[in-house]
Design a protein around this motif. Sequence first.
Motif, PDB file in Angstrom:
ATOM      1  N   GLN A   2      10.987   8.373  19.059  1.00  0.00           N
ATOM      2  CA  GLN A   2      10.285   8.426  17.684  1.00  0.00           C
ATOM      3  C   GLN A   2       8.947   7.718  17.907  1.00  0.00           C
ATOM      4  N   VAL A   3       8.165   8.048  16.770  1.00  0.00           N
ATOM      5  CA  VAL A   3       6.149   8.316  16.556  1.00  0.00           C
ATOM      6  C   VAL A   3       6.488   6.763  15.631  1.00  0.00           C
ATOM      7  N   ASP A   4       5.946   6.110  16.219  1.00  0.00           N
ATOM      8  CA  ASP A   4       5.352   4.710  14.750  1.00  0.00           C
ATOM      9  C   ASP A   4       4.387   4.862  14.068  1.00  0.00           C
ATOM     10  N   VAL A   5       3.500   4.836  13.422  1.00  0.00           N
ATOM     11  CA  VAL A   5       2.767   5.052  12.382  1.00  0.00           C
ATOM     12  C   VAL A   5       2.461   3.777  11.089  1.00  0.00           C
ATOM     13  N   SER A   6       1.071   3.121  10.731  1.00  0.00           N
ATOM     14  CA  SER A   6       0.945   2.350   9.910  1.00  0.00           C
ATOM     15  C   SER A   6       0.097   2.348   8.969  1.00  0.00           C
ATOM     16  N   PHE A   7      -0.249   2.116   8.290  1.00  0.00           N
ATOM     17  CA  PHE A   7      -0.954   1.497   6.555  1.00  0.00           C
ATOM     18  C   PHE A   7      -0.935   0.794   6.196  1.00  0.00           C
ATOM     19  N   GLU A   8      -2.281   0.296   7.186  1.00  0.00           N
ATOM     20  CA  GLU A   8      -2.497  -1.517   6.183  1.00  0.00           C
ATOM     21  C   GLU A   8      -3.767  -1.179   6.002  1.00  0.00           C
ATOM     22  N   GLY A   9      -4.116  -1.736   4.713  1.00  0.00           N
ATOM     23  CA  GLY A   9      -5.662  -2.211   4.193  1.00  0.00           C
ATOM     24  C   GLY A   9      -6.144  -0.527   4.203  1.00  0.00           C
ATOM     25  N   GLY A  10      -5.415   0.095   3.633  1.00  0.00           N
ATOM     26  CA  GLY A  10      -6.108   1.346   3.885  1.00  0.00           C
ATOM     27  C   GLY A  10      -6.349   1.872   5.451  1.00  0.00           C
ATOM     28  N   VAL A  11      -6.377   1.933   6.330  1.00  0.00           N
ATOM     29  CA  VAL A  11      -6.541   2.243   7.435  1.00  0.00           C
ATOM     30  C   VAL A  11      -5.264   2.829   8.405  1.00  0.00           C
ATOM     31  N   VAL A  12      -5.252   4.154   8.611  1.00  0.00           N
ATOM     32  CA  VAL A  12      -4.523   4.245   9.747  1.00  0.00           C
ATOM     33  C   VAL A  12      -4.330   3.900  11.125  1.00  0.00           C
ATOM     34  N   THR A  13      -3.084   3.504  11.783  1.00  0.00           N
ATOM     35  CA  THR A  13      -2.708   3.402  12.727  1.00  0.00           C
ATOM     36  C   THR A  13      -1.403   4.425  13.606  1.00  0.00           C
TER      37      THR A  13
ATOM     38  N   VAL B 284       9.843   9.839  12.668  1.00  0.00           N
ATOM     39  CA  VAL B 284       8.518   9.203  12.341  1.00  0.00           C
ATOM     40  C   VAL B 284       8.780   8.087  11.557  1.00  0.00           C
ATOM     41  N   TRP B 285       8.260   6.356  12.059  1.00  0.00           N
ATOM     42  CA  TRP B 285       8.913   5.589  11.326  1.00  0.00           C
ATOM     43  C   TRP B 285       7.212   4.967  10.743  1.00  0.00           C
ATOM     44  N   VAL B 286       7.093   4.420   9.379  1.00  0.00           N
ATOM     45  CA  VAL B 286       6.092   4.281   8.914  1.00  0.00           C
ATOM     46  C   VAL B 286       6.250   2.612   7.176  1.00  0.00           C
ATOM     47  N   LEU B 287       4.908   2.222   7.931  1.00  0.00           N
ATOM     48  CA  LEU B 287       5.105   0.828   7.719  1.00  0.00           C
ATOM     49  C   LEU B 287       3.600   0.682   6.694  1.00  0.00           C
ATOM     50  N   SER B 288       3.470   0.046   5.756  1.00  0.00           N
ATOM     51  CA  SER B 288       2.532   0.175   4.905  1.00  0.00           C
ATOM     52  C   SER B 288       3.044  -0.625   4.316  1.00  0.00           C
ATOM     53  N   ASP B 289       1.918  -1.712   3.951  1.00  0.00           N
ATOM     54  CA  ASP B 289       1.429  -2.962   3.153  1.00  0.00           C
ATOM     55  C   ASP B 289       1.428  -2.658   2.018  1.00  0.00           C
ATOM     56  N   VAL B 290       1.323  -1.921   1.119  1.00  0.00           N
ATOM     57  CA  VAL B 290       1.772  -1.933   0.064  1.00  0.00           C
ATOM     58  C   VAL B 290       2.847  -0.270  -0.901  1.00  0.00           C
ATOM     59  N   ASP B 291       3.755  -0.805  -1.689  1.00  0.00           N
ATOM     60  CA  ASP B 291       4.484   0.147  -1.943  1.00  0.00           C
ATOM     61  C   ASP B 291       3.553   1.610  -1.949  1.00  0.00           C
ATOM     62  N   ALA B 292       4.070   2.982  -1.774  1.00  0.00           N
ATOM     63  CA  ALA B 292       3.452   3.739  -1.590  1.00  0.00           C
ATOM     64  C   ALA B 292       4.546   4.863  -1.759  1.00  0.00           C
ATOM     65  N   GLU B 293       3.897   6.801  -1.594  1.00  0.00           N
ATOM     66  CA  GLU B 293       5.089   7.827  -2.045  1.00  0.00           C
ATOM     67  C   GLU B 293       4.128   8.710  -0.501  1.00  0.00           C
ATOM     68  N   ILE B 294       5.123   8.723   0.396  1.00  0.00           N
ATOM     69  CA  ILE B 294       5.174   9.827   1.819  1.00  0.00           C
ATOM     70  C   ILE B 294       5.366  10.742   1.458  1.00  0.00           C
ATOM     71  N   HIS B 295       4.767  12.196   1.265  1.00  0.00           N
ATOM     72  CA  HIS B 295       4.035  13.869   0.675  1.00  0.00           C
ATOM     73  C   HIS B 295       4.430  13.783   2.640  1.00  0.00           C
ATOM     74  N   VAL B 296       4.900  14.504   2.615  1.00  0.00           N
ATOM     75  CA  VAL B 296       5.588  16.134   3.563  1.00  0.00           C
ATOM     76  C   VAL B 296       4.772  16.820   3.079  1.00  0.00           C
TER      77      VAL B 296
ATOM     78  N   VAL C 206      -0.346   9.599   2.661  1.00  0.00           N
ATOM     79  CA  VAL C 206       0.138   8.513   1.632  1.00  0.00           C
ATOM     80  C   VAL C 206      -0.164   9.403   0.379  1.00  0.00           C
ATOM     81  N   GLU C 207      -0.053   9.712  -0.324  1.00  0.00           N
ATOM     82  CA  GLU C 207       0.007  10.974  -1.995  1.00  0.00           C
ATOM     83  C   GLU C 207      -0.918  10.035  -3.043  1.00  0.00           C
ATOM     84  N   GLY C 208      -0.434   8.793  -3.432  1.00  0.00           N
ATOM     85  CA  GLY C 208      -1.685   7.893  -4.356  1.00  0.00           C
ATOM     86  C   GLY C 208      -2.829   8.003  -3.747  1.00  0.00           C
ATOM     87  N   ALA C 209      -2.880   7.101  -2.831  1.00  0.00           N
ATOM     88  CA  ALA C 209      -4.281   7.292  -1.844  1.00  0.00           C
ATOM     89  C   ALA C 209      -4.795   7.845  -1.222  1.00  0.00           C
TER      90      ALA C 209
END
Length: 145
Positions: free
Chosen positions: A62-73, A88-100, A131-134
């Motif tokens: 399992q892999v964790d990725v975060s998107f907070e304040g426009g920054v990817v970790t 992959v677990w994704v945590l975002s601070d905004v509602d977003a669409e993730i596109h593979v 993050v599709e929209g961003a």
Amino acid sequence: MRSTLLILAGVALVVSACGGGEEVATTTSVAVSSTTTTTVTPTTTLPQTTTTIVATTTTTEQVDVSFEGGVVTGPERISAAIGEQVSVWVLSDVDAEIHVHGYDLFFDATAGVPLEVVLTADVPGIFEVEVEGAHTLLFELEVTG
């Protein structure tokens, strides 16, 4: 099954010429009807068939990725072999669409709620996951044969 038994007795007329008088004997006919009903119950049972499907894929770590304040970790690239399941677990601070990309999969992320992105790596190549929209790259997915 239904069977009918029918018995008929004939009529006989006997005339006797003894002693000058006529004597008549009569036989009565009798009809007997009988009906038998038979119920047939199956004595055999159809065989039951059971099918078992065994998964042939393995699961990557399992892999964790975060998107907070426009920054990817998280990792820049995740590698998987053909047939592996990627989680992959994704945590975002905004509602977003993730596109593979390449798999054309879309996942809706809700702000503050971890989202599990799961796919089976069955197409070889290197694909962007963003993050599709961003238009922000989360990581690249590298699938090798």
